[in-house]
Design an enzyme around this catalytic site. Structure first.
Site, PDB file in Angstrom:
ATOM      1  N   PRO A 181       0.827  -1.408  -0.171  1.00 25.64           N
ATOM      2  CA  PRO A 181       0.052   0.107  -0.113  1.00 25.64           C
ATOM      3  C   PRO A 181       0.889   1.176   0.237  1.00 25.64           C
ATOM      4  CG  PRO A 181      -0.200  -1.000   2.030  1.00 25.64           C
ATOM      5  CD  PRO A 181       0.604  -2.001   1.270  1.00 25.64           C
TER       6      PRO A 181
ATOM      7  N   CYS B  73      -0.041   5.531  -0.092  1.00 27.71           N
ATOM      8  CA  CYS B  73      -0.651   6.497  -0.062  1.00 27.71           C
ATOM      9  C   CYS B  73      -0.444   7.433  -1.134  1.00 27.71           C
ATOM     10  CB  CYS B  73      -0.858   7.381   1.100  1.00 27.71           C
ATOM     11  SG  CYS B  73      -1.401   6.428   2.710  1.00 27.71           S
TER      12      CYS B  73
ATOM     13  N   ALA C 281      -3.849   3.147   2.439  1.00 30.89           N
ATOM     14  CA  ALA C 281      -4.470   3.311   3.742  1.00 30.89           C
ATOM     15  C   ALA C 281      -5.789   4.055   3.405  1.00 30.89           C
ATOM     16  CB  ALA C 281      -3.795   4.063   4.436  1.00 30.89           C
TER      17      ALA C 281
ATOM     18  N   TYR D 164       1.055   4.821  13.310  1.00 34.65           N
ATOM     19  CA  TYR D 164      -0.278   5.249  13.310  1.00 34.65           C
ATOM     20  C   TYR D 164      -1.176   4.768  14.521  1.00 34.65           C
ATOM     21  CZ  TYR D 164       0.923   6.716   8.841  1.00 34.65           C
ATOM     22  OH  TYR D 164       1.425   7.416   7.567  1.00 34.65           O
TER      23      TYR D 164
ATOM     24  N   ARG E  15      -0.730  -5.498   9.536  1.00 31.20           N
ATOM     25  CA  ARG E  15       0.652  -5.134   9.184  1.00 31.20           C
ATOM     26  C   ARG E  15       1.090  -4.547  10.467  1.00 31.20           C
ATOM     27  NH1 ARG E  15       2.979  -1.055   4.489  1.00 31.20           N
ATOM     28  NH2 ARG E  15       3.556  -3.217   3.674  1.00 31.20           N
TER      29      ARG E  15
ATOM     30  N   LEU F 138      13.087  -1.995   0.574  1.00 30.45           N
ATOM     31  CA  LEU F 138      14.116  -2.106  -0.178  1.00 30.45           C
ATOM     32  C   LEU F 138      14.562  -3.300  -1.255  1.00 30.45           C
ATOM     33  CD1 LEU F 138      16.547   0.421   1.733  1.00 30.45           C
ATOM     34  CD2 LEU F 138      15.252   0.928  -0.196  1.00 30.45           C
TER      35      LEU F 138
ATOM     36  N   ARG G  10       8.411   1.346  -4.057  1.00 33.15           N
ATOM     37  CA  ARG G  10       8.822   2.074  -4.754  1.00 33.15           C
ATOM     38  C   ARG G  10       9.331   1.570  -6.164  1.00 33.15           C
ATOM     39  NH1 ARG G  10       9.986   3.389   0.491  1.00 33.15           N
ATOM     40  NH2 ARG G  10       9.560   5.521   1.314  1.00 33.15           N
TER      41      ARG G  10
END
Length: 365
Positions: free
Chosen positions: A23, A25, A61, A188, A236, A307, A330
């Site tokens: 996920p 954002c 999210a 969070y 998660r 990574l 990424r």
């Protein structure tokens, strides 16, 4: 067959392989006209990864209530308009995805890290009310670095959040998601309650480890109760806070065992995010050890992130038992067809969408 491209079944959900989308954002909702409602950008964003061969896409999210959004531009699943917009996206993924693509909803509440400026706004910190911000909440009245001080939640507010997670899970099912992930990581709200660095309470929602874990597990119970028994539930977590006195791997192992006993089917293992003074030394595969330990010692399937950019790295993580799935983030932004490329590099064919098959004879990768 490469280990990365072996099928995986979680309850009744059959995934064609173990390369998933993490996920991410997008901070792209219209906070004035349609707050929390995903639109064409989100359809294009997720649709490109579905066509690119991801077996499971975990969507960004989605806040379980308005005050739980990370920023005014974040998505939600707390009203029907949002659910209807998500249904358009889940339908697209199911119709047009390669490798039988499936899609999961990530349910979240940002707690003290809510009401922040989105990364490309040019600003930092908490969004003021005049610019569409709101008062934030958390386990204790302790601010994240540079953010506004949150309001310490009452017992009624805490129970309300549990109900909000359950209601959002029902909307996720109705919107056509194939699985649900509870976001208990990255500093969070659920992680804020879990970490002794951010939870200073002395009531039933704090104090000892059992108290700090109570909200996370209450949410697990509430969501598991309202989604179909055939649907897998993911969680998660941040395996470590990377800070003295915070959550460590031993604590995460205990949490994972408890979550597994309550119906969680896979732990999506990440780390960090609770405090600004964390000390991380990132590198390729720097989090796979956490995933491997939880998988082995808690006896539950795990996903790993962080990574992992090449097909070889992802294959190694699965083949050596460090994780049951690898979630790409990424690297997928740089190459939305990452999974097609990875399959080709590992000598496997996961099936292309017919519109792109003309590229196959030339082996464009």
């Amino acid at each position: 067959m490469p280990a990365l491209f072996e099928p995986l079944k979680l309850r009744s959900l059959e995934l064609q392989h173990r390369g998933w989308l993490s996920p991410m954002c997008q901070y792209s909702c219209d906070p004035d006209a349609a707050p929390g409602v995903p639109h064409d950008w989100h359809l294009m964003h997720l649709g490109s990864f579905a066509a690119g061969g991801a077996a499971l896409l975990v969507a960004e999210a989605a806040a379980v209530n308005a005050e739980g959004r990370i920023s005014p531009r974040d998505t939600g699943l707390y009203n029907d308009a949002q659910a209807e917009a998500w249904e358009r996206i889940t339908s697209f993924v199911h119709r047009h995805g390669a490798a039988g693509a499936k899609i999961g909803a990530q349910l979240a509440h940002a707690g003290r890290k809510a009401s922040t400026w989105w990364p490309f706004s040019g600003n930092h910190g908490t969004v003021p009310a005049a610019d569409g911000g709101w008062n934030t909440v958390g386990p204790s009245a302790v601010a994240f670095d540079g953010f506004a001080v949150p309001e310490a939640m009452t017992t009624d507010q805490i129970r309300g959040v549990v109900a909000d997670f359950a209601a959002a899970a029902v909307r996720a099912v109705d919107a056509g998601f194939d699985t649900v992930e509870i976001h208990g990581a990255h500093g969070y709200l659920l992680h804020q309650f879990q970490s002794p660095l951010t939870n200073l309470r002395d009531d039933e929602w704090g104090g000892d480890e059992a108290g700090r874990n109570r909200l996370m597990l209450a949410v697990v119970d509430a969501v598991r109760a309202v989604i179909p028994d055939s649907m897998p539930l993911l969680l998660r977590i941040s395996a470590t806070d990377w800070a003295e006195g915070g959550v460590d791997l031993a604590a995460s192992l205990r949490l994972a065992r408890e979550a597994a006993g309550r119906g969680v089917d896979l732990i999506d293992v990440s780390s960090g995010g609770a405090v600004a003074h964390q000390r991380i030394t990132p590198g390729p595969g720097y989090q796979t050890g956490f995933s491997a330990a939880i998988r082995k010692e808690a006896g539950i399937p795990t996903g790993t992130v962080g990574l992992l950019t090449s097909a070889g790295q992802a294959e190694h993580a699965v083949a050596t038992g460090q994780a049951d799935a690898v979630l790409i983030a990424r690297a997928a932004l740089r190459d939305p067809h990452w999974w097609l490329r990875a399959a080709f590099e590992l000598g496997h064919d996961i099936g292309w969408v017919p519109q792109y098959e003309r590229a196959l004879p030339r082996r464009a990768f």
